[in-house]
Design a protein around this motif. Structure first.
Motif, PDB file in Angstrom:
ATOM      1  N   ASP A 293      36.268  39.523  42.189  1.00  0.00           N
ATOM      2  CA  ASP A 293      35.403  40.686  42.597  1.00  0.00           C
ATOM      3  C   ASP A 293      34.930  41.577  41.437  1.00  0.00           C
ATOM      4  O   ASP A 293      35.569  42.494  41.178  1.00  0.00           O
ATOM      5  CB  ASP A 293      35.944  41.287  43.718  1.00  0.00           C
ATOM      6  N   VAL A 294      33.719  41.263  40.938  1.00  0.00           N
ATOM      7  CA  VAL A 294      33.429  42.145  39.840  1.00  0.00           C
ATOM      8  C   VAL A 294      33.172  43.609  39.916  1.00  0.00           C
ATOM      9  O   VAL A 294      33.485  44.322  39.424  1.00  0.00           O
ATOM     10  CB  VAL A 294      31.990  41.473  39.095  1.00  0.00           C
ATOM     11  N   ASP A 295      32.832  43.858  41.313  1.00  0.00           N
ATOM     12  CA  ASP A 295      32.420  45.425  41.647  1.00  0.00           C
ATOM     13  C   ASP A 295      33.581  46.162  41.531  1.00  0.00           C
ATOM     14  O   ASP A 295      33.983  47.147  40.999  1.00  0.00           O
ATOM     15  CB  ASP A 295      31.683  45.557  42.909  1.00  0.00           C
ATOM     16  N   PHE A 296      34.822  45.582  42.234  1.00  0.00           N
ATOM     17  CA  PHE A 296      36.072  46.047  42.415  1.00  0.00           C
ATOM     18  C   PHE A 296      36.774  46.223  41.084  1.00  0.00           C
ATOM     19  O   PHE A 296      37.397  47.179  40.836  1.00  0.00           O
ATOM     20  CB  PHE A 296      37.021  45.451  43.389  1.00  0.00           C
ATOM     21  N   ALA A 297      36.508  45.219  40.083  1.00  0.00           N
ATOM     22  CA  ALA A 297      36.979  45.202  38.663  1.00  0.00           C
ATOM     23  C   ALA A 297      36.603  46.383  38.331  1.00  0.00           C
ATOM     24  O   ALA A 297      37.193  47.286  37.411  1.00  0.00           O
ATOM     25  CB  ALA A 297      36.777  43.965  38.203  1.00  0.00           C
ATOM     26  N   ARG A 298      35.260  46.757  38.111  1.00  0.00           N
ATOM     27  CA  ARG A 298      34.648  47.921  37.712  1.00  0.00           C
ATOM     28  C   ARG A 298      35.138  49.204  38.032  1.00  0.00           C
ATOM     29  O   ARG A 298      35.321  50.198  37.197  1.00  0.00           O
ATOM     30  CB  ARG A 298      33.008  47.533  37.724  1.00  0.00           C
TER      31      ARG A 298
ATOM     32  N   GLN B 176      38.065  49.655  39.248  1.00  0.00           N
ATOM     33  CA  GLN B 176      39.517  49.738  38.593  1.00  0.00           C
ATOM     34  C   GLN B 176      39.380  50.301  37.304  1.00  0.00           C
ATOM     35  O   GLN B 176      40.155  51.192  36.886  1.00  0.00           O
ATOM     36  CB  GLN B 176      40.191  48.501  38.848  1.00  0.00           C
ATOM     37  N   LEU B 177      38.453  49.874  36.524  1.00  0.00           N
ATOM     38  CA  LEU B 177      38.305  50.131  35.172  1.00  0.00           C
ATOM     39  C   LEU B 177      37.806  51.875  35.040  1.00  0.00           C
ATOM     40  O   LEU B 177      38.498  52.547  34.383  1.00  0.00           O
ATOM     41  CB  LEU B 177      37.366  49.542  34.310  1.00  0.00           C
ATOM     42  N   HIS B 178      37.031  52.227  36.104  1.00  0.00           N
ATOM     43  CA  HIS B 178      36.620  53.536  36.278  1.00  0.00           C
ATOM     44  C   HIS B 178      38.026  54.586  36.596  1.00  0.00           C
ATOM     45  O   HIS B 178      38.204  55.642  36.096  1.00  0.00           O
ATOM     46  CB  HIS B 178      35.586  53.742  37.186  1.00  0.00           C
ATOM     47  N   GLU B 179      38.557  53.972  37.469  1.00  0.00           N
ATOM     48  CA  GLU B 179      39.841  54.678  37.970  1.00  0.00           C
ATOM     49  C   GLU B 179      40.894  54.853  36.577  1.00  0.00           C
ATOM     50  O   GLU B 179      41.498  55.782  36.637  1.00  0.00           O
ATOM     51  CB  GLU B 179      40.387  53.821  39.246  1.00  0.00           C
ATOM     52  N   ALA B 180      40.715  53.602  36.033  1.00  0.00           N
ATOM     53  CA  ALA B 180      41.797  53.834  34.797  1.00  0.00           C
ATOM     54  C   ALA B 180      41.423  54.636  33.994  1.00  0.00           C
ATOM     55  O   ALA B 180      42.197  55.521  33.233  1.00  0.00           O
ATOM     56  CB  ALA B 180      41.993  52.258  34.411  1.00  0.00           C
ATOM     57  N   LYS B 181      40.055  54.888  33.621  1.00  0.00           N
ATOM     58  CA  LYS B 181      39.638  55.816  32.566  1.00  0.00           C
ATOM     59  C   LYS B 181      39.611  57.139  33.346  1.00  0.00           C
ATOM     60  O   LYS B 181      40.060  58.220  32.507  1.00  0.00           O
ATOM     61  CB  LYS B 181      38.053  55.624  32.510  1.00  0.00           C
TER      62      LYS B 181
ATOM     63  N   THR C 147      35.012  38.732  35.840  1.00  0.00           N
ATOM     64  CA  THR C 147      35.650  37.561  36.451  1.00  0.00           C
ATOM     65  C   THR C 147      36.594  36.985  35.489  1.00  0.00           C
ATOM     66  O   THR C 147      36.358  37.270  34.242  1.00  0.00           O
ATOM     67  CB  THR C 147      34.668  36.389  36.898  1.00  0.00           C
ATOM     68  N   PRO C 148      37.790  36.142  35.814  1.00  0.00           N
ATOM     69  CA  PRO C 148      38.298  35.534  35.018  1.00  0.00           C
ATOM     70  C   PRO C 148      37.716  34.701  33.780  1.00  0.00           C
ATOM     71  O   PRO C 148      37.962  34.833  32.764  1.00  0.00           O
ATOM     72  CB  PRO C 148      39.385  34.424  35.993  1.00  0.00           C
TER      73      PRO C 148
ATOM     74  N   ALA D 106      45.073  48.423  35.349  1.00  0.00           N
ATOM     75  CA  ALA D 106      44.296  48.447  36.733  1.00  0.00           C
ATOM     76  C   ALA D 106      45.418  49.343  37.556  1.00  0.00           C
ATOM     77  O   ALA D 106      46.519  49.054  37.720  1.00  0.00           O
ATOM     78  CB  ALA D 106      44.322  47.098  37.251  1.00  0.00           C
ATOM     79  N   PRO D 107      44.814  50.375  38.147  1.00  0.00           N
ATOM     80  CA  PRO D 107      45.826  50.932  39.171  1.00  0.00           C
ATOM     81  C   PRO D 107      46.025  50.397  40.401  1.00  0.00           C
ATOM     82  O   PRO D 107      47.367  50.554  40.895  1.00  0.00           O
ATOM     83  CB  PRO D 107      44.588  52.322  39.752  1.00  0.00           C
TER      84      PRO D 107
END
Length: 337
Positions: free
Chosen positions: A239-244, A246-251, A293-294, A319-320
């Motif tokens: 899920d690319v949108d969810f991955a992005r 997650q990166l935003h939350e990590a930042k 994606t992987p 990833a949170p």
């Protein structure tokens, strides 16, 4: 159909586990997640797992890497385990030789010892550890003293590391500047660059390390060769949108951490700082974060390894979401498929 050329990064993969404590987690729960990851990595083709010494950080539970390594070694069979790293100015070389010498006797052939010269915490923590700023200036000498203990060639008359002597624990120099590169090259040791959070000097430091590397004699009679490990962060899920997100939350979490010594921020307040100097600092710190994606992440890791001139990558995930955190390592596993 998946591209078979994307099933590997073409360089060995290792794991950096910061034993992060999630927002709704206890330290015990965090360490249980780390244990689960170690058990998985043990059979999934990863080369090593390292734990970093950080102090006085409520979101990181790796203040005592030697204890973590002992626990993880007892729950695994094959994978190498080590400190990435021990902040040597916080300790006497003899103490570290005894700790990691004990680990090497218990788990022969599986223990690494990465060494850094940062205090691993803020100024108050440095004082609480009963250390002084001069300790960091002794780092090169302390590395040599530690190495001598492990080789049973003590530089201190009448002092021998027991356990430790003769274990020849593998040493690595950690760094994020040219200093570490020069020291690792001069001593003929492997070099691990902290590009997962301090990428600015990566290419210059690696080039300097390789150009100035001087082979050192090894216990088996051979000579060392240059070896570069580069740190990188990743979030790899379908899920690319969810991955992005997650990166935003990590930042966002990183922004909150950077200003924590001034005041605690809400999520909303941290969001407002993305375009500020601290937000841009976080973007730079996470310059090499590979998200997608992987297959996309594996391609990015391969490109990063070429860019860094690295012999090995050590991958962390900020990833949170714990499911995403674990799934990232599953999806990137060298033996996957």
């Amino acid at each position: 159909m998946p591209d078979d050329n994307l099933t590997s990064t073409d360089v060995p993969l290792s794991i950096l586990d910061l034993a992060q404590v999630g927002r709704d987690e206890t330290v015990r729960e965090s360490l249980a997640h780390s244990t689960r990851l170690a058990r998985f990595a043990d059979t999934a083709g990863y080369r090593r797992i390292w734990y970093a010494e950080h102090h006085n950080m409520s979101a990181i539970a790796s203040a005592a890497p030697a204890v973590l390594i002992a626990h993880m070694a007892a729950h695994t069979e094959h994978i190498r385990l080590g400190a990435g790293g021990v902040m040597l100015p916080n300790h006497s070389p003899l103490t570290i030789a005894e700790q990691y010498g004990t680990l090497a006797e218990l788990y022969p052939g599986r223990i690494d010892l990465g060494l850094g010269r940062a205090p691993g915490g803020d100024q108050a923590t440095f004082a609480a550890l009963r250390r002084t700023h001069q300790a960091a200036e002794q780092f090169p000498c302390d590395v040599l003293e530690l190495q001598a203990y492990l080789r049973d060639e003590s530089r201190v008359a009448g002092v021998r590391a027991t356990p430790g002597a003769g274990t020849n624990v593998d040493l690595y120099i950690l760094g994020s500047s040219l200093f570490g590169a020069q020291l690792a090259a001069a001593l003929g040791l492997p070099y691990a660059f902290a590009s997962h959070f301090a990428p600015q000097a990566l290419t210059e430091a690696v080039a300097l390390y390789r150009s100035e590397f001087r082979p050192a004699p090894l216990p088996d009679g051979g000579f060392s060769e240059p070896h570069v490990i580069a740190g990188v962060t990743a979030i790899a899920i379908d899920d690319v949108d969810f991955a992005r997100r997650q990166l935003h939350e990590a930042k966002r979490d990183r922004i909150k951490h950077l200003v924590a010594h001034h005041r605690k921020l809400t999520d909303e307040e941290a969001e407002q700082l993305f375009d500020s100097p601290v937000g841009r600092q976080v973007d730079e710190m996470m310059r090499y974060a590979a998200t997608g994606t992987p297959d996309e992440v594996r391609r990015k890791l391969r490109e990063f390894a070429d860019h860094a001139d690295a012999d090995e990558l050590i991958v962390g995930s900020f990833a949170p979401d714990r499911t995403v955190w674990f799934q990232t390592f599953v999806n990137l596993a060298p033996d996957k498929g």
